[in-house]
Design a protein around this motif. Structure first.
Motif, PDB file in Angstrom:
ATOM      1  N   VAL A  66      43.649  12.908 -41.559  1.00  0.00           N
ATOM      2  CA  VAL A  66      44.726  12.083 -42.102  1.00  0.00           C
ATOM      3  C   VAL A  66      44.466  10.618 -41.778  1.00  0.00           C
ATOM      4  N   CYS A  67      44.592   9.772 -42.791  1.00  0.00           N
ATOM      5  CA  CYS A  67      44.407   8.334 -42.608  1.00  0.00           C
ATOM      6  C   CYS A  67      45.099   7.630 -43.760  1.00  0.00           C
ATOM      7  N   TRP A 115      50.215  12.744 -45.686  1.00  0.00           N
ATOM      8  CA  TRP A 115      50.470  13.993 -44.979  1.00  0.00           C
ATOM      9  C   TRP A 115      51.864  14.540 -45.293  1.00  0.00           C
ATOM     10  N   ARG A 137      45.971  19.185 -37.669  1.00  0.00           N
ATOM     11  CA  ARG A 137      45.946  17.783 -38.123  1.00  0.00           C
ATOM     12  C   ARG A 137      45.050  16.949 -37.215  1.00  0.00           C
ATOM     13  N   ASP A 161      44.041  12.858 -36.927  1.00  0.00           N
ATOM     14  CA  ASP A 161      44.258  11.497 -37.421  1.00  0.00           C
ATOM     15  C   ASP A 161      43.010  10.646 -37.219  1.00  0.00           C
ATOM     16  N   SER A 165      41.317   6.661 -37.696  1.00  0.00           N
ATOM     17  CA  SER A 165      41.673   5.240 -37.785  1.00  0.00           C
ATOM     18  C   SER A 165      40.409   4.406 -37.812  1.00  0.00           C
TER      19      SER A 165
END
Length: 346
Positions: free
Chosen positions: A28-29, A124, A137, A139, A141
Protein backbone atom coordinates in the motif's frame (compact mmCIF):
# COMPACT_ATOMS: atom_id res chain seq x y z
CA UNK A 1 20.47 -9.00 -4.67
CA UNK A 2 19.42 -6.16 -6.93
CA UNK A 3 20.64 -2.78 -5.67
CA UNK A 4 17.46 -0.79 -5.09
CA UNK A 5 15.92 1.69 -2.66
CA UNK A 6 13.72 -1.18 -1.46
CA UNK A 7 16.66 -3.43 -0.66
CA UNK A 8 15.71 -4.01 3.00
CA UNK A 9 12.09 -4.86 2.22
CA UNK A 10 13.00 -7.19 -0.64
CA UNK A 11 15.73 -8.88 1.37
CA UNK A 12 13.22 -9.51 4.17
CA UNK A 13 10.82 -11.15 1.71
CA UNK A 14 13.66 -13.24 0.29
CA UNK A 15 14.80 -14.40 3.72
CA UNK A 16 11.25 -15.29 4.81
CA UNK A 17 10.15 -16.91 1.57
CA UNK A 18 9.52 -20.32 3.14
CA UNK A 19 7.47 -18.77 5.94
CA UNK A 20 5.27 -16.58 3.72
CA UNK A 21 4.53 -19.12 0.98
CA UNK A 22 0.81 -19.85 0.62
CA UNK A 23 -0.09 -16.34 1.80
CA UNK A 24 -1.14 -13.01 0.29
CA UNK A 25 0.52 -9.61 0.78
CA UNK A 26 -0.85 -6.24 -0.32
CA UNK A 27 1.59 -3.36 -0.76
CA UNK A 28 0.00 0.00 0.00
CA UNK A 29 1.29 3.44 -0.97
CA UNK A 30 -0.22 6.75 -2.03
CA UNK A 31 2.02 6.84 -5.10
CA UNK A 32 1.63 4.37 -7.98
CA UNK A 33 5.11 5.25 -9.22
CA UNK A 34 6.61 3.83 -6.02
CA UNK A 35 4.43 0.74 -6.24
CA UNK A 36 5.41 0.06 -9.85
CA UNK A 37 9.12 0.48 -9.11
CA UNK A 38 8.82 -1.77 -6.09
CA UNK A 39 7.00 -4.43 -8.14
CA UNK A 40 9.77 -4.45 -10.76
CA UNK A 41 12.53 -4.58 -8.14
CA UNK A 42 10.77 -7.31 -6.20
CA UNK A 43 10.10 -9.59 -9.18
CA UNK A 44 13.59 -9.08 -10.61
CA UNK A 45 15.47 -9.46 -7.33
CA UNK A 46 14.07 -12.35 -5.31
CA UNK A 47 16.07 -15.44 -6.27
CA UNK A 48 13.09 -17.76 -5.81
CA UNK A 49 11.01 -15.95 -8.45
CA UNK A 50 11.11 -16.42 -12.21
CA UNK A 51 9.16 -14.44 -14.81
CA UNK A 52 8.03 -17.68 -16.46
CA UNK A 53 6.28 -18.63 -13.22
CA UNK A 54 4.84 -15.15 -12.62
CA UNK A 55 1.42 -13.86 -13.66
CA UNK A 56 0.75 -10.10 -13.53
CA UNK A 57 -2.91 -9.07 -13.51
CA UNK A 58 -3.76 -5.49 -14.51
CA UNK A 59 -7.13 -3.73 -14.74
CA UNK A 60 -8.69 -4.10 -18.17
CA UNK A 61 -11.09 -1.36 -19.19
CA UNK A 62 -10.84 0.15 -15.72
CA UNK A 63 -11.53 -3.04 -13.72
CA UNK A 64 -10.15 -6.47 -12.89
CA UNK A 65 -12.80 -8.84 -14.19
CA UNK A 66 -13.86 -12.38 -13.29
CA UNK A 67 -12.32 -13.76 -16.50
CA UNK A 68 -8.92 -12.64 -15.19
CA UNK A 69 -9.56 -14.44 -11.90
CA UNK A 70 -10.28 -17.59 -13.90
CA UNK A 71 -6.87 -17.12 -15.57
CA UNK A 72 -5.26 -16.93 -12.13
CA UNK A 73 -7.02 -20.10 -10.99
CA UNK A 74 -5.77 -21.96 -14.05
CA UNK A 75 -2.25 -20.58 -13.57
CA UNK A 76 -2.17 -21.81 -9.95
CA UNK A 77 -3.37 -25.32 -10.77
CA UNK A 78 0.18 -26.47 -11.45
CA UNK A 79 3.44 -26.23 -9.50
CA UNK A 80 6.19 -23.89 -10.73
CA UNK A 81 8.45 -25.17 -13.49
CA UNK A 82 11.34 -22.69 -13.27
CA UNK A 83 11.18 -21.21 -9.78
CA UNK A 84 10.69 -22.14 -6.15
CA UNK A 85 7.49 -20.12 -5.94
CA UNK A 86 4.70 -19.24 -8.34
CA UNK A 87 3.75 -15.56 -8.09
CA UNK A 88 0.49 -13.80 -8.91
CA UNK A 89 0.75 -10.03 -8.82
CA UNK A 90 -2.45 -7.94 -8.88
CA UNK A 91 -1.85 -4.31 -9.82
CA UNK A 92 -4.44 -1.84 -8.47
CA UNK A 93 -6.30 -4.61 -6.69
CA UNK A 94 -8.88 -2.07 -5.56
CA UNK A 95 -10.12 -2.30 -9.17
CA UNK A 96 -11.60 -5.76 -8.63
CA UNK A 97 -15.25 -5.60 -9.64
CA UNK A 98 -17.75 -7.25 -7.26
CA UNK A 99 -17.97 -10.47 -9.22
CA UNK A 100 -14.18 -10.78 -9.50
CA UNK A 101 -13.67 -9.89 -5.83
CA UNK A 102 -16.02 -12.64 -4.70
CA UNK A 103 -14.32 -15.14 -7.00
CA UNK A 104 -10.88 -14.10 -5.72
CA UNK A 105 -11.63 -14.51 -2.03
CA UNK A 106 -10.56 -18.14 -1.71
CA UNK A 107 -7.36 -17.86 -3.74
CA UNK A 108 -6.32 -14.76 -1.76
CA UNK A 109 -7.13 -16.48 1.54
CA UNK A 110 -5.49 -19.80 0.69
CA UNK A 111 -3.02 -19.76 -2.20
CA UNK A 112 -1.41 -23.14 -2.99
CA UNK A 113 1.57 -24.07 -0.82
CA UNK A 114 3.91 -23.30 -3.74
CA UNK A 115 2.45 -19.84 -4.48
CA UNK A 116 2.41 -16.22 -3.32
CA UNK A 117 -0.26 -13.67 -4.12
CA UNK A 118 0.75 -10.00 -4.15
CA UNK A 119 -1.42 -6.94 -4.62
CA UNK A 120 -0.81 -3.22 -4.86
CA UNK A 121 -3.14 -0.34 -4.16
CA UNK A 122 -3.13 3.40 -3.53
CA UNK A 123 -6.65 3.09 -2.13
CA UNK A 124 -6.65 0.49 0.64
CA UNK A 125 -9.96 1.71 2.02
CA UNK A 126 -11.65 1.06 -1.32
CA UNK A 127 -11.08 -2.67 -0.94
CA UNK A 128 -14.00 -4.77 0.24
CA UNK A 129 -13.65 -5.71 3.94
CA UNK A 130 -13.64 -9.37 2.94
CA UNK A 131 -10.64 -8.76 0.65
CA UNK A 132 -8.75 -6.62 3.18
CA UNK A 133 -9.14 -9.24 5.88
CA UNK A 134 -7.43 -11.86 3.72
CA UNK A 135 -4.33 -9.78 2.93
CA UNK A 136 -1.27 -9.05 5.04
CA UNK A 137 -0.91 -5.28 4.59
CA UNK A 138 2.56 -3.87 3.89
CA UNK A 139 2.95 -0.07 3.71
CA UNK A 140 5.58 1.39 1.39
CA UNK A 141 6.97 4.91 1.47
CA UNK A 142 9.63 7.00 -0.19
CA UNK A 143 12.93 5.55 1.06
CA UNK A 144 14.64 7.98 3.44
CA UNK A 145 17.97 7.39 1.71
CA UNK A 146 16.53 8.88 -1.49
CA UNK A 147 15.61 12.12 0.29
CA UNK A 148 19.00 12.23 2.00
CA UNK A 149 20.82 11.73 -1.31
CA UNK A 150 18.87 14.57 -2.94
CA UNK A 151 19.53 16.89 0.00
CA UNK A 152 23.23 16.12 -0.24
CA UNK A 153 23.41 16.61 -4.01
CA UNK A 154 21.34 19.78 -4.31
CA UNK A 155 22.12 21.38 -0.93
CA UNK A 156 20.06 24.55 -0.38
CA UNK A 157 18.13 24.01 -3.63
CA UNK A 158 16.67 20.77 -2.23
CA UNK A 159 14.17 22.75 -0.16
CA UNK A 160 12.12 23.18 -3.34
CA UNK A 161 11.81 19.42 -3.88
CA UNK A 162 10.18 18.27 -0.62
CA UNK A 163 6.60 18.32 -1.88
CA UNK A 164 7.36 15.90 -4.74
CA UNK A 165 7.01 13.11 -2.16
CA UNK A 166 3.31 13.90 -2.30
CA UNK A 167 3.01 14.99 -5.93
CA UNK A 168 5.23 12.80 -8.13
CA UNK A 169 8.02 10.65 -6.74
CA UNK A 170 9.24 10.00 -10.28
CA UNK A 171 10.68 13.52 -10.17
CA UNK A 172 12.69 12.55 -7.08
CA UNK A 173 14.12 9.51 -8.83
CA UNK A 174 15.00 11.73 -11.80
CA UNK A 175 16.73 14.24 -9.52
CA UNK A 176 18.75 11.47 -7.92
CA UNK A 177 19.67 9.78 -11.20
CA UNK A 178 23.41 9.82 -11.80
CA UNK A 179 22.81 11.02 -15.37
CA UNK A 180 20.88 14.11 -14.27
CA UNK A 181 22.88 17.32 -14.62
CA UNK A 182 22.73 18.78 -11.11
CA UNK A 183 24.11 22.18 -12.10
CA UNK A 184 21.55 22.59 -14.87
CA UNK A 185 18.68 21.67 -12.53
CA UNK A 186 19.91 24.14 -9.92
CA UNK A 187 20.14 26.88 -12.54
CA UNK A 188 16.62 26.14 -13.78
CA UNK A 189 15.19 26.23 -10.25
CA UNK A 190 16.98 29.51 -9.49
CA UNK A 191 15.64 30.99 -12.72
CA UNK A 192 12.04 30.11 -11.84
CA UNK A 193 12.37 31.23 -8.22
CA UNK A 194 13.66 34.63 -9.32
CA UNK A 195 10.97 35.29 -11.91
CA UNK A 196 8.92 38.48 -11.48
CA UNK A 197 5.57 39.67 -12.81
CA UNK A 198 7.39 40.59 -16.02
CA UNK A 199 8.23 36.91 -16.60
CA UNK A 200 4.71 35.50 -16.44
CA UNK A 201 4.84 34.41 -20.10
CA UNK A 202 7.78 32.15 -19.30
CA UNK A 203 5.89 30.61 -16.39
CA UNK A 204 2.91 29.97 -18.67
CA UNK A 205 5.22 28.36 -21.23
CA UNK A 206 6.28 25.89 -18.55
CA UNK A 207 2.61 24.94 -18.17
CA UNK A 208 2.59 23.87 -21.81
CA UNK A 209 5.44 21.36 -21.48
CA UNK A 210 4.62 17.66 -22.03
CA UNK A 211 4.35 16.10 -18.58
CA UNK A 212 5.65 12.68 -19.55
CA UNK A 213 9.17 13.92 -18.71
CA UNK A 214 10.06 14.35 -15.01
CA UNK A 215 12.10 17.50 -15.67
CA UNK A 216 9.03 19.09 -17.22
CA UNK A 217 6.93 18.12 -14.20
CA UNK A 218 9.53 19.82 -12.03
CA UNK A 219 9.27 23.03 -14.04
CA UNK A 220 5.47 22.83 -14.14
CA UNK A 221 5.09 22.48 -10.37
CA UNK A 222 7.62 25.16 -9.42
CA UNK A 223 6.11 27.52 -11.99
CA UNK A 224 2.67 27.02 -10.45
CA UNK A 225 3.93 28.00 -7.00
CA UNK A 226 5.97 30.90 -8.34
CA UNK A 227 2.87 32.11 -10.16
CA UNK A 228 1.08 32.20 -6.81
CA UNK A 229 3.95 34.17 -5.34
CA UNK A 230 3.22 36.78 -8.00
CA UNK A 231 -0.59 36.55 -7.93
CA UNK A 232 -0.98 36.99 -4.18
CA UNK A 233 0.63 40.43 -4.31
CA UNK A 234 -1.53 41.81 -7.15
CA UNK A 235 -4.55 44.04 -6.69
CA UNK A 236 -7.95 42.67 -7.74
CA UNK A 237 -7.83 44.13 -11.23
CA UNK A 238 -4.31 42.85 -11.95
CA UNK A 239 -5.25 39.46 -10.49
CA UNK A 240 -8.27 39.20 -12.79
CA UNK A 241 -6.30 40.00 -15.93
CA UNK A 242 -3.53 37.55 -15.11
CA UNK A 243 -6.04 34.74 -14.49
CA UNK A 244 -7.58 35.59 -17.85
CA UNK A 245 -4.13 35.16 -19.45
CA UNK A 246 -3.75 31.76 -17.76
CA UNK A 247 -7.09 30.58 -19.14
CA UNK A 248 -5.88 31.35 -22.67
CA UNK A 249 -3.57 28.31 -22.63
CA UNK A 250 -6.64 26.12 -23.20
CA UNK A 251 -5.55 25.09 -26.71
CA UNK A 252 -1.95 24.40 -25.66
CA UNK A 253 -2.56 21.88 -22.86
CA UNK A 254 -4.53 18.69 -22.28
CA UNK A 255 -7.32 20.35 -20.32
CA UNK A 256 -8.29 17.58 -17.88
CA UNK A 257 -4.67 16.67 -17.07
CA UNK A 258 -3.83 20.32 -16.50
CA UNK A 259 -6.74 20.86 -14.11
CA UNK A 260 -5.93 17.67 -12.19
CA UNK A 261 -2.31 18.73 -11.76
CA UNK A 262 -2.97 22.26 -10.55
CA UNK A 263 -5.68 20.90 -8.23
CA UNK A 264 -3.19 18.50 -6.63
CA UNK A 265 -0.61 21.28 -6.30
CA UNK A 266 -3.22 23.62 -4.86
CA UNK A 267 -4.16 21.01 -2.27
CA UNK A 268 -0.52 20.72 -1.20
CA UNK A 269 -0.35 24.50 -0.83
CA UNK A 270 -3.47 24.64 1.33
CA UNK A 271 -2.41 21.62 3.35
CA UNK A 272 0.79 23.46 4.29
CA UNK A 273 -1.25 26.57 5.03
CA UNK A 274 -3.30 24.58 7.55
CA UNK A 275 -0.09 23.25 9.12
CA UNK A 276 1.22 26.82 9.35
CA UNK A 277 -2.03 27.89 10.99
CA UNK A 278 -1.88 25.18 13.64
CA UNK A 279 1.79 24.41 14.18
CA UNK A 280 5.21 26.01 14.27
CA UNK A 281 6.97 22.69 13.72
CA UNK A 282 8.70 22.88 10.36
CA UNK A 283 9.15 19.12 10.09
CA UNK A 284 5.44 18.79 9.35
CA UNK A 285 5.62 20.94 6.21
CA UNK A 286 5.46 19.07 2.92
CA UNK A 287 7.25 21.90 1.14
CA UNK A 288 9.10 24.47 3.22
CA UNK A 289 9.63 26.53 0.09
CA UNK A 290 5.93 27.39 0.04
CA UNK A 291 6.48 29.58 3.08
CA UNK A 292 8.98 31.60 1.08
CA UNK A 293 7.18 31.44 -2.25
CA UNK A 294 3.78 32.33 -0.87
CA UNK A 295 4.65 34.36 2.20
CA UNK A 296 2.44 32.34 4.54
CA UNK A 297 3.75 34.33 7.48
CA UNK A 298 2.30 37.51 5.93
CA UNK A 299 -1.29 36.24 5.79
CA UNK A 300 -4.08 35.23 8.08
CA UNK A 301 -6.24 32.37 6.88
CA UNK A 302 -9.96 31.89 6.39
CA UNK A 303 -10.17 28.37 7.77
CA UNK A 304 -13.72 27.61 6.62
CA UNK A 305 -12.95 28.82 3.11
CA UNK A 306 -9.74 26.80 3.17
CA UNK A 307 -11.49 23.54 4.12
CA UNK A 308 -14.16 24.08 1.47
CA UNK A 309 -11.53 24.79 -1.18
CA UNK A 310 -9.53 21.66 -0.30
CA UNK A 311 -12.70 19.59 -0.80
CA UNK A 312 -13.23 21.23 -4.18
CA UNK A 313 -9.61 20.63 -5.24
CA UNK A 314 -9.75 16.99 -4.16
CA UNK A 315 -12.80 16.49 -6.36
CA UNK A 316 -11.06 18.15 -9.29
CA UNK A 317 -7.83 16.15 -8.88
CA UNK A 318 -9.75 12.88 -9.20
CA UNK A 319 -12.18 14.04 -11.87
CA UNK A 320 -12.57 11.57 -14.75
CA UNK A 321 -15.19 13.08 -17.04
CA UNK A 322 -14.18 15.95 -19.28
CA UNK A 323 -17.53 17.63 -18.66
CA UNK A 324 -16.38 21.10 -17.65
CA UNK A 325 -15.72 24.61 -18.90
CA UNK A 326 -11.95 25.03 -18.83
CA UNK A 327 -11.91 28.83 -18.52
CA UNK A 328 -14.49 28.76 -15.75
CA UNK A 329 -12.58 26.09 -13.80
CA UNK A 330 -9.37 28.14 -14.07
CA UNK A 331 -11.10 31.20 -12.63
CA UNK A 332 -12.74 29.08 -9.92
CA UNK A 333 -9.44 27.44 -8.98
CA UNK A 334 -7.48 30.65 -8.48
CA UNK A 335 -10.26 32.72 -6.93
CA UNK A 336 -11.13 30.00 -4.43
CA UNK A 337 -7.51 29.70 -3.26
CA UNK A 338 -7.00 33.47 -3.11
CA UNK A 339 -10.03 33.86 -0.85
CA UNK A 340 -8.36 31.55 1.68
CA UNK A 341 -5.64 34.15 2.34
CA UNK A 342 -6.11 37.59 3.84
CA UNK A 343 -3.18 39.98 3.67
CA UNK A 344 -2.12 41.26 7.06
CA UNK A 345 -0.78 44.70 7.87
CA UNK A 346 2.98 44.59 8.31
Amino acid sequence: MHNSFFYDTIEKIQSKIDDIKASSLCFVCEDNFILNNFRDDLLNSVLDFNKLDTLIIKPSGGNIKIEQIRDVEEFLMYKPNYAKVKVVFFEDIDRLNIEAANAALKLIEEPPEYALVFGTTTRWNYLLPTIKSRFIRFDLSIPLVLIEDINTKYKETAIYFNFFRHYDSGVLLFLNDENTDISRIKDEVDRIVNFSVNDVDELLNNFKLPLDLPENKLKFALSYYKLWNILINLNDKEFFYLIKDISQIKNDVENLTFLRNISTLGTILLRDAMVFLNSSKWKFFWNNSLVYFFGLNEHILNLEQLKDTVSYLNRMSTMRLANFNFEMEIFTHFFRIKRCFIKTIK
